[in-house]
Design an enzyme around this catalytic site. Structure first.
Site, PDB file in Angstrom:
ATOM      1  N   LYS A 181      41.265  38.702  36.739  1.00  0.00           N
ATOM      2  CA  LYS A 181      42.058  37.306  36.584  1.00  0.00           C
ATOM      3  C   LYS A 181      41.253  36.511  35.209  1.00  0.00           C
ATOM      4  CE  LYS A 181      44.506  36.724  40.533  1.00  0.00           C
ATOM      5  NZ  LYS A 181      44.382  36.238  41.893  1.00  0.00           N
TER       6      LYS A 181
ATOM      7  N   ARG B 140      41.252  42.454  46.680  1.00  0.00           N
ATOM      8  CA  ARG B 140      42.685  42.792  46.121  1.00  0.00           C
ATOM      9  C   ARG B 140      42.273  43.328  44.572  1.00  0.00           C
ATOM     10  NH1 ARG B 140      46.890  40.888  43.094  1.00  0.00           N
ATOM     11  NH2 ARG B 140      48.822  41.960  43.589  1.00  0.00           N
TER      12      ARG B 140
HETATM   13  N1  HH2 Z   1      46.978  37.445  43.166  1.00  0.00           N
HETATM   14  C1  HH2 Z   1      48.077  38.008  42.478  1.00  0.00           C
HETATM   15  C2  HH2 Z   1      49.198  38.441  43.147  1.00  0.00           C
HETATM   16  N2  HH2 Z   1      49.133  38.706  44.304  1.00  0.00           N
HETATM   17  N3  HH2 Z   1      47.844  38.067  46.608  1.00  0.00           N
HETATM   18  C3  HH2 Z   1      46.638  37.714  47.188  1.00  0.00           C
HETATM   19  N4  HH2 Z   1      46.926  37.912  48.499  1.00  0.00           N
HETATM   20  N5  HH2 Z   1      45.585  37.365  46.607  1.00  0.00           N
HETATM   21  C4  HH2 Z   1      45.844  37.140  45.039  1.00  0.00           C
HETATM   22  O1  HH2 Z   1      44.869  36.643  44.562  1.00  0.00           O
HETATM   23  C5  HH2 Z   1      46.913  37.555  44.314  1.00  0.00           C
HETATM   24  C6  HH2 Z   1      47.883  38.116  45.132  1.00  0.00           C
HETATM   25  C7  HH2 Z   1      47.927  38.063  40.973  1.00  0.00           C
HETATM   26  O2  HH2 Z   1      49.495  38.087  40.381  1.00  0.00           O
HETATM   27  P1  HH2 Z   1      50.223  39.217  39.465  1.00  0.00           P
HETATM   28  O3  HH2 Z   1      50.742  38.485  38.153  1.00  0.00           O
HETATM   29  O4  HH2 Z   1      51.296  39.754  40.319  1.00  0.00           O
HETATM   30  O5  HH2 Z   1      49.269  40.310  39.124  1.00  0.00           O
HETATM   31  P2  HH2 Z   1      48.449  41.303  39.639  1.00  0.00           P
HETATM   32  O6  HH2 Z   1      49.524  41.782  40.831  1.00  0.00           O
HETATM   33  O7  HH2 Z   1      48.386  42.358  38.586  1.00  0.00           O
HETATM   34  O8  HH2 Z   1      47.107  40.764  40.221  1.00  0.00           O
END
Ligand code: HH2
Length: 259
Positions: free
Chosen positions: A202, A238
């Site tokens: 992030k 994650r």
């Molecule tokens: N962060 C993202 C997506 N889903 N789910 C949970 N439970 N916790 C998180 O911190 C979280 C999440 C980040 O967003 P995205 O743009 O989809 O990127 P990436 O999936 O590559 O992390």
């Protein structure tokens, strides 16, 4: 928890899994590298992202889930219909960044399937969530939110043992809010449910390292955040870089449990 994005626009820049075969291969590599579960998503939730229509989200994730049947899969979605299809294809956990506020039917789908659910805190919605987020006390407010969402889920028929919670790093939070949430993670652990932390790559990690315009953090910075969360009681991570996290956390756990 490894991350496989079947999206063209994830913040982490790994939208390389738009082809189902590439996504399936990436997930298999993550299991080989030690992932306990892989989170498959067809809708990016990065700051500024627009939603994806149901048909498109299904088109992205269904072939990936078909290719991964028999594996421990989590579905990253806010839509009840996507969750229903994913659970029918063998997913075991629904990861909902709205904490089951987005789709009124999602809780029933999870309850009926006897599935696991991850309830995440988010302030606002992805399109606007990073516009000046403010809290009186971010940790207390996130904790109260998660407590209320656990009660909601249990009320909808989901067994408490099937629920994990997530402070939602970067979802309507400043860099300092993110740091506070990990620093004071034991207050969230006190809710009595496993806490999942998603700090991987992030942008606030890059900002900590001095790049105020960073769009993402490095693998090493991500591992640092995961270890800090682990020391404070996080149970699930994650992550994009599975092997690096598994190795670091295995060593940290061995030291933690050494006589
Ligand atoms: N962060 C993202 C997506 N889903 N789910 C949970 N439970 N916790 C998180 O911190 C979280 C999440 C980040 O967003 P995205 O743009 O989809 O990127 P990436 O999936 O590559 O992390």
């Amino acid at each position: 928890m490894g991350i496989v994005n079947a999206t063209p626009d994830s913040f982490s820049g790994d939208g390389l899994h738009l082809r189902p075969e590439a996504a399936i291969a990436a997930a298999r590599r993550m299991f080989e590298d030690g992932a306990a579960i892989v989170d498959v998503g067809g809708e990016s939730t990065r700051p500024g992202a627009d939603g994806v229509p149901l048909d498109e989200e299904l088109r992205r994730i269904e072939p990936v889930l078909e290719g991964l049947q028999g594996e421990a899969i989590s579905i990253d979605t806010t839509k009840a219909e996507v969750a229903r299809r994913a659970l029918a294809l063998g997913a075991v956990l629904v990861n909902d960044v709205t904490g089951m506020r987005g789709d009124p039917e999602l809780a029933g789908v999870v309850a009926d399937a006897g599935a696991y659910v991850c309830l995440m805190h988010m302030r606002g919605e992805p399109r606007t969530m990073q516009e000046d987020p403010r809290y009186d006390d971010v940790v207390s407010e996130v904790k109260a939110f998660l407590e209320e969402r656990i009660a909601f889920a249990v009320g909808a028929g989901i067994a408490e043992e099937r629920i994990c919670v997530d402070p939602g790093i970067g979802f309507g939070k400043t860099l300092e809010h993110n740091l506070q949430l990990v620093r004071r993670l034991p207050e969230l652990v006190a809710l009595g449910r496993p806490v999942l932390v998603g700090y991987s790559r992030k942008s606030s990690l890059g900002k900590i390292l001095g790049d105020q315009s960073a769009r993402r953090g490095t693998a090493a910075a991500s591992v640092g955040a995961a270890l800090a969360a682990f020391e404070r009681g996080a149970a699930m991570f994650r992550v994009h870089d599975v092997r690096e996290h598994v190795e670091a956390l295995t060593v940290a756990a061995a030291i933690g449990s050494a006589a």
